[in-house]
Write a protein that holds these residues in place. Structure first.
Motif, short mmCIF file in Angstrom:
data_model
loop_
_atom_site.label_atom_id
_atom_site.label_comp_id
_atom_site.label_asym_id
_atom_site.label_seq_id
_atom_site.Cartn_x
_atom_site.Cartn_y
_atom_site.Cartn_z
N ALA A 267 0.82 -1.21 0.00
CA ALA A 267 0.00 0.00 0.00
C ALA A 267 0.85 1.26 0.00
O ALA A 267 1.96 1.29 0.53
N ALA A 268 0.29 2.31 -0.62
CA ALA A 268 0.82 3.67 -0.46
C ALA A 268 -0.27 4.48 0.21
O ALA A 268 -1.45 4.35 -0.14
N CYS A 269 0.11 5.30 1.17
CA CYS A 269 -0.86 6.07 1.95
C CYS A 269 -0.55 7.56 1.83
O CYS A 269 0.61 7.97 2.00
N GLY A 270 -1.59 8.35 1.56
CA GLY A 270 -1.37 9.79 1.46
C GLY A 270 -2.58 10.51 0.90
O GLY A 270 -3.60 9.89 0.60
N ALA B 175 5.04 3.32 0.70
CA ALA B 175 5.32 4.66 0.17
C ALA B 175 4.30 5.66 0.68
O ALA B 175 3.20 5.30 1.12
N LEU B 176 4.68 6.93 0.59
CA LEU B 176 3.75 8.01 0.89
C LEU B 176 3.20 8.50 -0.46
O LEU B 176 3.95 8.98 -1.31
N GLY B 177 1.89 8.34 -0.62
CA GLY B 177 1.32 8.76 -1.90
C GLY B 177 -0.14 8.37 -2.03
O GLY B 177 -0.66 7.64 -1.20
N GLU B 178 -0.83 8.90 -3.03
CA GLU B 178 -0.15 9.73 -3.97
C GLU B 178 -0.34 11.19 -3.61
O GLU B 178 -1.42 11.61 -3.20
N ILE B 179 0.75 11.94 -3.78
CA ILE B 179 0.78 13.34 -3.41
C ILE B 179 1.19 14.14 -4.64
O ILE B 179 1.70 13.56 -5.61
N GLY B 180 0.97 15.43 -4.63
CA GLY B 180 1.42 16.20 -5.78
C GLY B 180 0.55 17.40 -6.08
O GLY B 180 -0.08 17.98 -5.18
#
Ligand code: NI
Length: 258
Positions: free
Chosen positions: A59-62, A90-95
């Motif tokens: 998992a990616a969390c964000g 991972a940390l995501g998804e961010i942006g």
């Protein structure tokens, strides 16, 4: 052939009733591992729950830029807790997404910066979503910095004009089904410019189904068409590119794959 879907959303409502059988179809098609990506707290929690139920799911969390307007005081504490789970890779998804502008730009910037700083602090790789804001996103990265474990530009659409700059930050570049779309010549050109060791592939399910499934609900079992598209563009063997992208994804997400 083993494949790694570096970005999908089996945690979306589109898969509410059949995510497990979708996952299993992926396995049969060689997709041994996938990262299910969250966009807020509850979708990240769902992704993590799925990691408990399926061996190949990480998992990616964000907070996605679309949802950054929903980021509340205290969510950083919740996020930290989610990111401490062993299968939270991972940390995501961010942006930043200046195409849809679903959240005000100043809020997107603030939440992106805060999460990037968190990623640095806890040293988690970041999954970055950018649409129509590559200059702005890279300037945030320049100011805040990246975690030592680095970042990926997921579903890259920056074309040839940004690829060298993106690579100069050390980013991994992830290609989606767009690589198979007829109007994506500039994207295909940029795919030739990425060194092998920085390439990742993804479906971004349920979106962006590759040819010949374009327009349908996308799923991890279609990842082979993304791989094939990328291999054709680069003039490489599918088998070798499968291995390389599998190893790259495991290295990037720091998953032991031996
Ligand atoms: Ni996504």
């Amino acid at each position: 052939m083993k494949l790694f879907d570096s970005h999908c959303h089996l945690n979306m409502r589109h898969f509410k009733d059949d995510w497990k059988s979708t996952y299993e179809r992926g396995l049969k098609a060689g997709v041994y591992r996938m990262v299910v990506v969250g966009w807020d707290i509850s979708s990240s929690e769902r992704a993590l729950k799925m990691t408990d139920e399926a061996e190949g799911v990480y998992a990616a969390c964000g907070f996605h830029p679309h949802d950054s307007k929903l980021f509340r005081d205290g969510d950083d504490v919740k996020l930290r807790k989610l990111l401490s789970h062993p299968k939270s890779v991972a940390l995501g998804e961010i942006g930043l997404d200046y195409y849809y502008d679903n959240s005000p730009r100043d809020v997107q910037l603030k939440v992106f910066e805060a999460q990037l700083a968190l990623a640095k602090e806890i040293d988690k790789p970041v999954v970055i979503h950018v649409r129509d804001a590559y200059e702005e996103a890279l300037s945030v990265v320049r100011n805040v910095g990246l975690p030592s474990s680095g970042g990926v530009l997921h579903c890259y659409t920056g074309g040839t004009s940004f690829i060298e700059k993106a690579l100069s930050f050390g980013f991994y570049i992830s290609f989606s089904g767009i690589i198979t779309f007829p109007n994506a010549d500039d994207l295909r050109e940029s795919a030739k410019m990425v060194p092998k060791e920085k390439l990742l592939i993804e479906t971004d399910s349920p979106y962006l189904a590759p040819k010949p499934h374009r327009g349908k609900r996308n799923e991890p079992s279609y990842l082979i068409y993304v791989l094939r598209g990328l291999a054709n563009v680069r003039g490489e063997e599918e088998e070798e590119l499968a291995l390389v992208t599998y190893e790259n994804a495991n290295r990037f997400f720091r998953i032991n794959y031996l």
